[in-house]
Design an enzyme around this catalytic site. Structure first.
Site, PDB file in Angstrom:
ATOM      1  N   GLU A  81      41.576  40.492  40.669  1.00  0.00           N
ATOM      2  CA  GLU A  81      40.516  41.422  40.235  1.00  0.00           C
ATOM      3  C   GLU A  81      41.086  42.906  40.882  1.00  0.00           C
ATOM      4  OE1 GLU A  81      36.414  39.419  40.631  1.00  0.00           O
ATOM      5  OE2 GLU A  81      37.733  38.585  42.056  1.00  0.00           O
ATOM      6  N   HIS A 135      40.647  36.692  19.750  1.00  0.00           N
ATOM      7  CA  HIS A 135      39.256  36.944  19.718  1.00  0.00           C
ATOM      8  C   HIS A 135      39.023  36.026  20.763  1.00  0.00           C
ATOM      9  CE1 HIS A 135      39.552  38.720  15.537  1.00  0.00           C
ATOM     10  NE2 HIS A 135      40.097  37.870  15.621  1.00  0.00           N
ATOM     11  N   SER A 192      33.753  32.993  49.734  1.00  0.00           N
ATOM     12  CA  SER A 192      32.606  33.987  49.824  1.00  0.00           C
ATOM     13  C   SER A 192      31.724  33.915  51.048  1.00  0.00           C
ATOM     14  CB  SER A 192      31.663  33.482  48.647  1.00  0.00           C
ATOM     15  OG  SER A 192      30.288  34.117  49.017  1.00  0.00           O
ATOM     16  N   LYS A 249      33.225  28.968  46.785  1.00  0.00           N
ATOM     17  CA  LYS A 249      33.817  29.808  46.202  1.00  0.00           C
ATOM     18  C   LYS A 249      35.262  30.059  46.531  1.00  0.00           C
ATOM     19  CE  LYS A 249      32.378  32.334  43.242  1.00  0.00           C
ATOM     20  NZ  LYS A 249      31.276  33.500  43.641  1.00  0.00           N
TER      21      LYS A 249
END
Ligand code: ARG
Length: 458
Positions: free
Chosen positions: A290, A156, A277, A283
């Site tokens: 992804e 979980h 970024s 970043k």
């Protein structure tokens, strides 16, 4: 331009119909398979006396010339052709004359395209399998380096029980090994030759289908000519297998994304596999993971596409089936690029063992071990579970952990607890003591690595 199939109709289709009908923009990918298949077909026709040896030789020389000219760039694919099969036959006839027109004896584009796509996909499977193996190797190498790197295992997404990073990575190695098995068994079922089924009902010529199958590295022939030209279950199956494989990569992507966040910091991806970024200077984004996660949806889409195309088609060939190729090619190309990127990303990532250890020492992931301790001292498990829960609650109240909880306090919950509790709840011991088969203990992990290595040698 007048069509090779002109006759029944004048063949003077409108430009928009031609463009709509044409598949050459994507099926030209199969030129090599198309030509190899035709070479074997010509040889079979001569072997069976359907054309003469001289005619077959002329056809085979012509086809070989087309192949090498396509490869060198001397011959360009004509984008206005209907498909790769028509294009090759047309160039052949331009080059060797009337004899070229004999190639299509005892054959149809229906069995020809069914042959080409099988040959093409067999090669794709071989490449994909080899790329999966490279990824499995990268995972097992990282596992080897991290046999004692303790981390929390989750359920979980809540810290659950202690494991090692090796154990976690090897779980994915096992999944990918099954992916290889699935692809190879799909390949075995795909490996039957449809050529000679002709349009749908075979032919009156005495052909030799077994010879063609053998020459083209198939295990045998499709025994029913209607089945041979009608079904694309092998594409459905391949895309299912690739979807499952991508689902595995997508889950690992998700974990890599989490692990490389500031919140976790369990791993750091190499600069060569991350991006920055355009506005936020701090970043370092896990774009590769992804994108793999995103492209998984695309492969699922390819699978849904072919399933939907086939559903409701009467036997035998229908033009709808021309829609089988782009999705299949896309799924294979996507799988290959994702696997390549993934292997590079895994090989170059660094592991933050301190962060993993720190996370493992919070969150009471040794609570089950406390319960097991009480059980070994004679308490029934359900009662031990209850007492352990009360102890954890008290620790949380007092800002303590099971490692720092005083013996006096332990004893208030059970007189069975003595000094040895501290060894029992030590996170390192908790992992080492997990000696059951398949668990995170060192012996089990070493056995798993050995299994992976044996698999890779096969
Ligand atoms: N381009 C077609 C395809 O990809 C080849 C088969 C065409 N056969 C036919 N009878 N029109 O499916």
């Amino acid at each position: 331009m007048s069509k090779m199939w002109a006759g029944r109709t004048a063949g003077n289709t409108s430009k928009i119909a031609d463009d709509f009908n044409s598949s050459i923009s994507f099926d030209s990918k199969m030129y090599e398979e198309d030509i190899s298949g035709s070479i074997v077909h010509a040889a079979m026709l001569a072997k069976k006396g359907i054309i003469s040896t001289a005619e077959a030789n002329s056809i085979i020389d012509g086809l070989s010339g087309i192949l090498s000219d396509l490869e060198s760039g001397a011959l360009e694919i004509d984008a206005t052709s209907e498909d790769i099969h028509m294009f090759v036959e047309q160039v052949l006839t331009e080059r060797i004359g009337e004899t070229g027109k004999k190639l299509h004896t005892a054959r149809s584009r229906n069995d020809q395209v069914a042959l080409d796509i099988r040959m093409y996909l067999k090669k794709e499977i071989d490449q994909i399998v080899s790329k999966i193996k490279t990824l499995i190797e990268a995972l097992s190498e990282k596992a080897e380096e991290n046999k004692t790197t303790i981390m929390p295992g989750y359920t979980h997404l809540q810290r659950a029980q202690p494991i090692t990073f090796a154990h976690h990575l090897l779980a994915y190695a096992m999944m990918l090994m099954r992916d290889v098995d699935r692809l190879l068994s799909c390949r075995a079922r795909m490996n039957y030759s449809p050529i000679g089924a002709c349009a749908l009902a075979g032919t009156t010529y005495k052909t030799d289908r077994a010879y063609e199958a053998e020459q083209l590295d198939f295990d045998g022939i499709c025994e029913n000519s209607l089945d041979a030209v009608s079904d694309r279950d092998f594409i459905v199956e391949l895309l299912s297998d690739l979807s499952i494989m991508m689902m595995h990569l997508s889950r690992l992507s998700e974990e890599i994304i989490l692990w490389s966040s500031w919140e976790f910091k369990f791993i750091e991806l190499s600069d060569s596999f991350t991006t920055g970024s355009s506005i936020m200077p701090q970043k370092k984004n896990p774009d590769m993971a992804e994108l793999v996660r995103g492209k998984t949806g695309r492969v699922y889409g390819d699978l849904m596409g072919i399933l939907t195309v086939l559903k409701g088609l009467p036997l035998a060939y229908n033009k709808d089936m021309q829609e089988d190729k782009e999705g299949a090619f896309d799924a294979c190309d996507t799988a290959k690029i994702c696997l390549d990127v993934f292997s590079g990303m895994i090989k170059t990532m660094t592991v933050n063992t301190d962060k993993m250890a720190a996370a493992a020492s919070g969150g009471f992931i040794n609570a089950t071990d406390l319960a097991d301790y009480l059980v070994k001292k004679g308490m029934p498990f359900r009662s031990a579970y209850k007492q352990s829960g009360l102890i954890v609650a008290d620790c949380i109240n007092k800002g303590l952990t099971l490692e720092t909880y005083p013996l006096q306090s332990y004893k208030q919950f059970s007189e069975l607890i003595d000094e040895s509790i501290y060894e029992a709840v030590d996170i390192k011991t908790c992992v080492e003591k997990r000696i059951s088969e398949g668990g995170p203990g060192i012996k089990s992990v070493e056995k798993q690595i050995k299994l992976v290595k044996e698999f890779l040698k096969k």
